[in-house]
Scaffold this active site. Structure first.
Site, PDB file in Angstrom:
ATOM      1  N   GLU A 130       0.853  -1.190   0.000  1.00 26.80           N
ATOM      2  CA  GLU A 130       0.000   0.000   0.000  1.00 26.80           C
ATOM      3  C   GLU A 130       0.887   1.237   0.000  1.00 26.80           C
ATOM      4  OE1 GLU A 130      -3.928  -0.385   2.218  1.00 26.80           O
ATOM      5  OE2 GLU A 130      -2.701  -1.821   3.288  1.00 26.80           O
ATOM      6  N   ASP A 231     -17.907   9.975  19.104  1.00 22.09           N
ATOM      7  CA  ASP A 231     -18.511  10.004  20.452  1.00 22.09           C
ATOM      8  C   ASP A 231     -17.461   9.924  21.556  1.00 22.09           C
ATOM      9  OD1 ASP A 231     -20.692   9.767  18.831  1.00 22.09           O
ATOM     10  OD2 ASP A 231     -21.516   7.970  19.772  1.00 22.09           O
ATOM     11  N   HIS A 252      -9.158   9.324   2.288  1.00 23.14           N
ATOM     12  CA  HIS A 252      -8.684   8.206   1.458  1.00 23.14           C
ATOM     13  C   HIS A 252      -8.853   8.620   0.006  1.00 23.14           C
ATOM     14  CE1 HIS A 252      -8.120   4.251  -0.249  1.00 23.14           C
ATOM     15  NE2 HIS A 252      -7.813   3.776   0.948  1.00 23.14           N
ATOM     16  N   ARG A 298      -0.956   8.757   1.534  1.00 24.21           N
ATOM     17  CA  ARG A 298      -2.324   9.163   1.209  1.00 24.21           C
ATOM     18  C   ARG A 298      -2.554  10.663   1.118  1.00 24.21           C
ATOM     19  NH1 ARG A 298      -5.580   4.963   4.853  1.00 24.21           N
ATOM     20  NH2 ARG A 298      -4.894   3.270   3.504  1.00 24.21           N
ATOM     21  N   HIS A 359     -11.678   9.502   5.890  1.00 23.64           N
ATOM     22  CA  HIS A 359     -11.429   8.075   6.140  1.00 23.64           C
ATOM     23  C   HIS A 359     -10.952   7.787   7.558  1.00 23.64           C
ATOM     24  CE1 HIS A 359     -10.368   3.978   5.148  1.00 23.64           C
ATOM     25  NE2 HIS A 359      -9.097   4.164   5.473  1.00 23.64           N
ATOM     26  N   ARG A 394      -1.481   9.058   8.811  1.00 20.76           N
ATOM     27  CA  ARG A 394      -1.286   7.635   9.129  1.00 20.76           C
ATOM     28  C   ARG A 394      -0.818   6.846   7.911  1.00 20.76           C
ATOM     29  NH1 ARG A 394      -4.668   3.029   8.555  1.00 20.76           N
ATOM     30  NH2 ARG A 394      -6.412   4.329   7.865  1.00 20.76           N
TER      31      ARG A 394
HETATM   32  P1  FAD Z   1     -14.285   0.766  15.230  1.00 19.67           P
HETATM   33  O1  FAD Z   1     -13.958  -0.488  14.559  1.00 19.67           O
HETATM   34  O2  FAD Z   1     -14.784   1.896  14.402  1.00 19.67           O
HETATM   35  O3  FAD Z   1     -15.365   0.393  16.332  1.00 19.67           O
HETATM   36  C1  FAD Z   1     -16.023   1.385  17.072  1.00 19.67           C
HETATM   37  C2  FAD Z   1     -17.046   0.703  17.953  1.00 19.67           C
HETATM   38  O4  FAD Z   1     -17.525   1.644  18.900  1.00 19.67           O
HETATM   39  C3  FAD Z   1     -18.269   0.199  17.216  1.00 19.67           C
HETATM   40  O5  FAD Z   1     -18.622  -1.037  17.781  1.00 19.67           O
HETATM   41  C4  FAD Z   1     -19.349   1.213  17.530  1.00 19.67           C
HETATM   42  O6  FAD Z   1     -20.642   0.664  17.539  1.00 19.67           O
HETATM   43  C5  FAD Z   1     -18.938   1.598  18.942  1.00 19.67           C
HETATM   44  N1  FAD Z   1     -19.363   2.920  19.381  1.00 19.67           N
HETATM   45  C6  FAD Z   1     -19.065   4.132  18.855  1.00 19.67           C
HETATM   46  N2  FAD Z   1     -19.634   5.100  19.593  1.00 19.67           N
HETATM   47  C7  FAD Z   1     -20.287   4.482  20.608  1.00 19.67           C
HETATM   48  C8  FAD Z   1     -21.069   4.944  21.685  1.00 19.67           C
HETATM   49  N3  FAD Z   1     -21.322   6.245  21.894  1.00 19.67           N
HETATM   50  N4  FAD Z   1     -21.627   4.028  22.523  1.00 19.67           N
HETATM   51  C9  FAD Z   1     -21.410   2.699  22.330  1.00 19.67           C
HETATM   52  N5  FAD Z   1     -20.667   2.209  21.330  1.00 19.67           N
HETATM   53  C10 FAD Z   1     -20.122   3.097  20.483  1.00 19.67           C
HETATM   54  N6  FAD Z   1      -7.118   0.233   8.836  1.00 19.67           N
HETATM   55  C11 FAD Z   1      -6.126  -0.650   8.657  1.00 19.67           C
HETATM   56  O7  FAD Z   1      -5.188  -0.704   9.448  1.00 19.67           O
HETATM   57  N7  FAD Z   1      -6.168  -1.496   7.596  1.00 19.67           N
HETATM   58  C12 FAD Z   1      -7.177  -1.487   6.692  1.00 19.67           C
HETATM   59  O8  FAD Z   1      -7.189  -2.278   5.756  1.00 19.67           O
HETATM   60  C13 FAD Z   1      -8.225  -0.547   6.859  1.00 19.67           C
HETATM   61  N8  FAD Z   1      -9.240  -0.481   5.967  1.00 19.67           N
HETATM   62  C14 FAD Z   1     -10.285   0.358   6.233  1.00 19.67           C
HETATM   63  C15 FAD Z   1     -11.391   0.338   5.378  1.00 19.67           C
HETATM   64  C16 FAD Z   1     -12.510   1.103   5.675  1.00 19.67           C
HETATM   65  C17 FAD Z   1     -13.705   1.080   4.756  1.00 19.67           C
HETATM   66  C18 FAD Z   1     -12.517   1.904   6.835  1.00 19.67           C
HETATM   67  C19 FAD Z   1     -13.725   2.723   7.173  1.00 19.67           C
HETATM   68  C20 FAD Z   1     -11.412   1.947   7.658  1.00 19.67           C
HETATM   69  C21 FAD Z   1     -10.293   1.175   7.365  1.00 19.67           C
HETATM   70  N9  FAD Z   1      -9.172   1.172   8.195  1.00 19.67           N
HETATM   71  C22 FAD Z   1      -8.165   0.287   7.981  1.00 19.67           C
HETATM   72  C23 FAD Z   1      -9.170   1.920   9.439  1.00 19.67           C
HETATM   73  C24 FAD Z   1      -9.519   0.944  10.565  1.00 19.67           C
HETATM   74  O9  FAD Z   1     -10.465   0.028  10.100  1.00 19.67           O
HETATM   75  C25 FAD Z   1     -10.074   1.654  11.777  1.00 19.67           C
HETATM   76  O10 FAD Z   1      -9.285   2.743  12.121  1.00 19.67           O
HETATM   77  C26 FAD Z   1     -10.120   0.688  12.947  1.00 19.67           C
HETATM   78  O11 FAD Z   1     -10.820  -0.477  12.560  1.00 19.67           O
HETATM   79  C27 FAD Z   1     -10.782   1.328  14.128  1.00 19.67           C
HETATM   80  O12 FAD Z   1     -11.043   0.332  15.066  1.00 19.67           O
HETATM   81  P2  FAD Z   1     -11.661   0.716  16.461  1.00 19.67           P
HETATM   82  O13 FAD Z   1     -11.855  -0.550  17.196  1.00 19.67           O
HETATM   83  O14 FAD Z   1     -10.889   1.803  17.072  1.00 19.67           O
HETATM   84  O15 FAD Z   1     -13.090   1.354  16.098  1.00 19.67           O
HETATM   85  C1  SIN Z   2      -7.354   0.369   2.321  1.00 20.68           C
HETATM   86  O1  SIN Z   2      -7.539  -0.837   2.163  1.00 20.68           O
HETATM   87  O2  SIN Z   2      -7.054   1.147   1.408  1.00 20.68           O
HETATM   88  C2  SIN Z   2      -7.499   0.943   3.691  1.00 20.68           C
HETATM   89  C3  SIN Z   2      -6.265   0.717   4.432  1.00 20.68           C
HETATM   90  C4  SIN Z   2      -6.169   1.637   5.604  1.00 20.68           C
HETATM   91  O3  SIN Z   2      -7.023   2.492   5.819  1.00 20.68           O
HETATM   92  O4  SIN Z   2      -5.175   1.513   6.315  1.00 20.68           O
END
Ligand code: FAD
Ligand code: SIN
Length: 554
Positions: A130, A231, A252, A298, A359, A394
């Protein structure tokens, strides 16, 4: 009322006023960060996990590219560290980068043990590439890595007798005991809206872990699911935590451009596997902006696309991987191919239209090396936090890695504190005596739309002082209106999220106004150059007059 929490770790108590739940560890968020922390702590204590909806509500489930980790003998930890620092444009905390990258291997092994089967090629992991990475280094499960990870973690969580998972719960605010007379600064739980019943519940806990993800929903166009309304950042700020580097919003470069595609992400791995960006006439343009062309970090690629779209007046640019054989695309990008086909685009035979979209939130709640926030008892893990790993931009696939590594350190720190003496205290019920049901919900949805649109227009990929000030003015007006709404009407999911989005928008704009330079993801036409000395933007809660720039990097 008697003392009701953490006396009997395995016992939940409730009463009739607002339902109360009591647990040792409250994890708010069920993405990669929250579920990993819950699983780590469950052998030692009673854990409660709250999610807004089911597992698909978090970004983790939608992650495509994968997890960055050095597994190839030709690659090196030093190179991964350097790539992270280069992408971060001088603002990464080197020690945090070294610490995180060094723990990637162990994090991957743990995921495998928990049931994630990364793609392999022969006896090795299949590694994709990537932007910003100098080597193939990204472990993945085709183009649906997040789904594989969250599914495996959720299966484990559901099987664990010590973990209780509550869906359809939206945390409204954290309970900081310092707001009650006599008590010290300490987080003791959260007030939570049960979306099914419309009632507010009290979750008391000895330790609270914010794992609520990012805030990209503050922008009109985003790759993120609906839960990313900032939040956790807003709650932590209101509870007395510092928040840092909120001006670094990652866009992104490639989301599918179609009125009904809702900014569906086209993974950077498509460019990693040879996809090229073109204009409408089929000509490539990225080499005019950076010698790494499509695989530049990015911020560079998104800004170049923005520039080309504005210059030509085009609505989108194009991503073309049609020179790769069909079997290859099917093997590596089955989800993306299928989704594109639903909108009439064939990834295997034509360029597809793409645009940038919000993103990732690089800034967040300030935490130390143990994921501890400024409020004792409160931890923050994952995208909600600002650890110093990402700096001003990032590196791709370092987010899931950060979730996993900081889930470990938070769990270690909490485990070490579980046996310390602890005084249990009752917290007040949620007070609904002064509020009524709203008959003006339309105002909330209008304000949502207005906020997201002007954040996109004025606080997007390219900023100016004037646009930022304009956004600030609009935020002040919205804030007044929503605070009034919040004090007079019963809370709803949309009102809670709007209130948080406005707080987060304010944090973004104030941080952006404070930064008198361009760096990484923050580009201001009034200050197009980078300052000599990279400095974090750290906002202190309490008063806008106390906003400060701190923590220069070595
Ligand atoms: P999240 O996975 O966003 O989870 C948040 C949780 O908190 C959810 O369960 C939600 O319901 C809960 N929540 C939120 N607010 C509240 C509230 N007030 N009360 C109760 N629950 C709440 N990163 C990579 O490293 N590699 C990748 O390939 C990649 N691809 C991506 C593709 C997409 C489409 C997206 C959107 C992001 C991608 N990212 C990637 C970024 C990465 O996925 C996220 O930064 C990471 O998954 C965040 O994880 P997290 O557990 O912090 O939050
Ligand atoms: C992607 O697959 O392009 C997302 C990867 C990331 O957000 O780190």
């Amino acid at each position: 009322m008697g003392a009701i929490f953490c006396r009997e770790p395995s016992a939940y108590t409730s009463d009739t006023m607002s339902q109360r739940f009591s647990t040792d560890i409250l994890v708010i968020g069920g993405g990669a960060a929250g579920l990993t922390t819950a699983l780590n702590l469950a052998p030692h204590a009673r854990v409660t996990v709250l999610c807004k909806g089911d597992i698909e509500t978090g970004s983790s489930h939608w992650a495509q590219g994968g997890v960055a980790a050095v597994t190839d003998p030709d690659d090196s930890v030093t190179a991964h560290i350097q790539d992270t620092m280069n992408a971060g444009a001088g603002l990464c905390d080197k020690q945090v980068v070294e610490f995180t990258v060094a723990r990637a291997g162990a994090a991957i092994e743990k995921l495998q043990a928990r049931g994630v089967d990364f793609d392999e090629f022969g006896n090795e992991f299949h590694l994709t590439r990537e932007g910003g990475h100098s080597h193939r280094r990204v472990l993945h499960v085709a183009d649906a890595t997040g789904k594989a990870i969250t599914q495996a973690l959720t299966d484990r969580v559901l099987d664990h007798a010590n973990i209780e998972l509550f869906n359809d719960r939206v945390a409204i605010d954290l309970i900081n005991l310092s707001k009650l007379d006599r008590f010290a600064n300490r987080c003791a739980g959260a007030y939570v809206l049960n979306r099914s019943t419309g009632r507010v519940e009290v979750f008391q806990a000895r330790f609270v872990i914010l794992a609520t993800g990012g805030a990209s929903k503050v922008y009109l166009y985003t790759s993120n699911p609906d839960s990313s309304t900032g939040d956790g950042i807003a709650m932590a700020w209101r509870a007395g935590c510092r928040v840092a580097n909120m001006e670094f919003n990652q866009f992104h470069p490639t989301c599918l451009y179609h009125p009904h595609a809702k900014s569906f992400l086209i993974s950077e791995a498509v460019r990693g596997e040879g996809g090229v960006l073109t204009l409408e006439d089929g000509k490539r343009f990225m080499d005019r902006f950076d010698s790494r062309a499509e695989l530049a970090p990015r911020d560079v690629v998104a800004r170049a696309i923005d520039h080309e779209m504005k210059r030509s007046g085009a609505d989108c640019v194009y991503l073309d991987i049609s020179h790769r054989p069909e079997w290859f695309i099917d093997e590596h990008f089955p989800t993306i191919r299928k989704r594109c086909a639903e909108f009439g685009f064939d990834l295997t035979s034509e360029p597809i239209p793409v645009v940038p979209a919000a993103h990732y939130t690089c800034g967040g709640v300030v935490v130390d090396r143990h994921a501890q926030t400024d409020v004792p008892g409160l931890f923050a893990v994952g995208e909600v936090s600002c650890t110093g790993l990402h700096g001003a931009n990032r590196l791709a696939s370092n987010s899931l890695l950060e979730c996993l590594v900081f889930a470990e350190v938070a769990s270690d720190r909490i485990r070490a504190q579980l046996h310390a003496p602890f005084e249990s205290i009752d917290v007040p019920h949620w007070d609904e005596s002064q509020v009524t049901d709203s008959d003006e919900d339309i105002i909330i949805s209008h304000n949502w739309d207005e906020l997201r649109r002007f954040m996109w227009d004025y606080v997007g990929i390219v900023r100016t002082n004037k646009r930022l000030q304009r956004a600030q003015h609009r935020i002040d007006l919205l804030k007044q209106e929503v605070n009034e709404f919040y004090s007079h009407y019963r809370v709803s999911n949309d009102l809670i999220e709007l209130r948080n989005l406005i707080d987060v928008a304010e944090l973004i704009v104030r941080s952006a106004l404070l930064r008198k330079e361009s760096r990484g993801l923050h580009f201001n036409l009034d200050y197009p150059d980078s300052a000599d000395q990279p400095i974090d933007t750290i906002l202190f809660p309490g008063s806008v007059e106390h906003l400060q720039l701190l923590r220069p990097r070595a």
